[in-house]
Design an enzyme around this catalytic site. Structure first.
Site, mmCIF file in Angstrom:
data_model
loop_
_atom_site.group_PDB
_atom_site.id
_atom_site.type_symbol
_atom_site.label_atom_id
_atom_site.label_comp_id
_atom_site.label_asym_id
_atom_site.label_seq_id
_atom_site.Cartn_x
_atom_site.Cartn_y
_atom_site.Cartn_z
ATOM 1 N N HIS A 129 53.739 50.115 102.088
ATOM 2 C CA HIS A 129 52.901 50.188 103.106
ATOM 3 C C HIS A 129 53.436 48.949 104.212
ATOM 4 O O HIS A 129 53.984 47.963 103.923
ATOM 5 C CB HIS A 129 51.532 49.972 103.070
ATOM 6 C CG HIS A 129 51.077 48.829 102.358
ATOM 7 N ND1 HIS A 129 51.369 48.249 101.320
ATOM 8 C CD2 HIS A 129 50.309 47.623 103.240
ATOM 9 C CE1 HIS A 129 50.863 47.125 100.889
ATOM 10 N NE2 HIS A 129 50.196 46.627 102.331
ATOM 11 N N HIS A 280 56.109 46.963 102.610
ATOM 12 C CA HIS A 280 56.075 46.077 101.274
ATOM 13 C C HIS A 280 55.252 46.506 100.379
ATOM 14 O O HIS A 280 54.512 47.588 100.331
ATOM 15 C CB HIS A 280 55.738 44.648 101.571
ATOM 16 C CG HIS A 280 54.160 44.422 102.132
ATOM 17 N ND1 HIS A 280 53.879 44.898 103.441
ATOM 18 C CD2 HIS A 280 53.039 44.225 101.634
ATOM 19 C CE1 HIS A 280 52.694 44.491 103.624
ATOM 20 N NE2 HIS A 280 52.038 44.261 102.423
#
Length: 324
Positions: A129, A280
């Site tokens: 996300h 990430h």
């Protein structure tokens, strides 16, 4: 490794910072700067340039407290102030969110934390996300610092979405350049049998935006494959089956190992990443460890994404530029 010469406020040369790339497409470690010591304008410019080039930069052995963390963030933008935080976040510093707050979220809706994670991350790509991607103006960047970490485990991984876009074939790039996708909070959550308090919460607090599937970076001009596994629900104009297949392909492209970097945290480590050009993955390997992981983050206010056609993202519900 590159050595960036900064200039002090009085025009004299300051201590040069060193930028050492740590992976082929993303990530660099920066040394030669004390982030708590009020970096001068030249050092700030060099750090910003490295972050834009490498998408995420890392610092070791920093001595930031809450006040210094906020002061550092202000050198790079306007810190976001969240309306609601958990009990772990520090009083008196509304710009700082402590990630241990996440351990409380399931309890608000009658679930243990492990069940909360299982229902949110039910396939391998779901955890990837950007921060607050359902907003019409997601944060531009995040500065995360480690206070306490386990003796092993707890790494974070980032992916370079500009490199992922460049790695697509030309026909696919042309295809996705003109598409838009709905980003919505709570996408893919698997409800509990019967009444589910979290589902009721999502229905009462919808947050969704229509973002370009390819975003033009406002500072570098790069085209960015603006996709993630946590918020993206549907590609506009495609059938559900077509959208699912295309999104799966693009997500797999985004997180190919050659476009990623994994960082081993230590107390005093700091990561500063471009939230517009990365996604990430938070660690999932610490739940069984009897060791705390305490991290503090400050996010910088961002702009409304713009697509290849020059059209901006559009809010659908529960979000407006600059309103948190």
């Amino acid at each position: 490794m590159t050595r960036e010469q900064a200039t002090a406020d009085d025009g004299t040369p300051a201590t040069a910072i060193e930028v050492k790339p740590v992976a082929g497409h993303i990530g660099a470690e920066i040394t030669g700067v004390d982030l708590a010591g009020e970096p001068d304008d030249g050092q700030v410019a060099a750090i910003r340039a490295a972050m834009l080039r490498w998408k995420v930069v890392f610092f070791r052995d920093q001595r930031l407290d809450h006040a210094a963390h906020v002061a550092l963030a202000r050198r790079f933008g306007d810190p976001v102030v969240l309306r609601r935080r958990g009990s772990a976040s520090p009083e008196g510093f509304p710009e700082i969110e402590t990630t241990a707050d996440r351990l409380e979220l399931g309890g608000r809706f009658g679930m243990e934390h492990d069940e909360w994670l299982r229902r949110r991350r039910h396939h391998l790509l779901r955890g990837w996300h950007c921060d607050h991607g359902a907003r019409v103006d997601p944060p531009a960047a995040t500065i995360l610092r480690a206070e306490t970490v386990p003796p092993y485990g707890g790494d974070t991984t980032w992916a370079n979405l500009a490199a992922a876009y460049a790695g697509l074939s030309e026909p696919v790039r042309r295809f996705v350049d003109g598409l838009r996708a709905e980003h919505r909070l709570g996408v893919g959550y698997q409800p509990r049998p019967g009444d589910d308090a979290y589902v009721r919460h999502l229905l009462d607090h919808q947050v969704a935006s229509l973002h370009p599937l390819v975003r033009v970076h406002p500072e570098t001009g790069e085209r960015v494959l603006y996709v993630n596994g946590y918020y993206v629900e549907q590609i506009d104009g495609l059938s559900r089956a077509e959208s699912g297949a295309v999104l799966q392909m693009l997500l797999e492209q985004a997180v190919r190992p050659e476009y990623t970097v994994r960082f081993r945290w230590e107390p005093g480590s700091v990561a500063f990443w471009d939230n517009r050009a990365t996604i990430h993955l938070a660690p999932g390997d610490t739940a069984h460890l009897d060791a705390p992981r305490i991290m503090h983050r400050v996010m910088l206010a961002g702009d409304v994404p713009v697509g290849v056609d020059g059209a901006p993202s559009r809010p659908l519900t529960g979000t407006a530029p600059g309103r948190w």
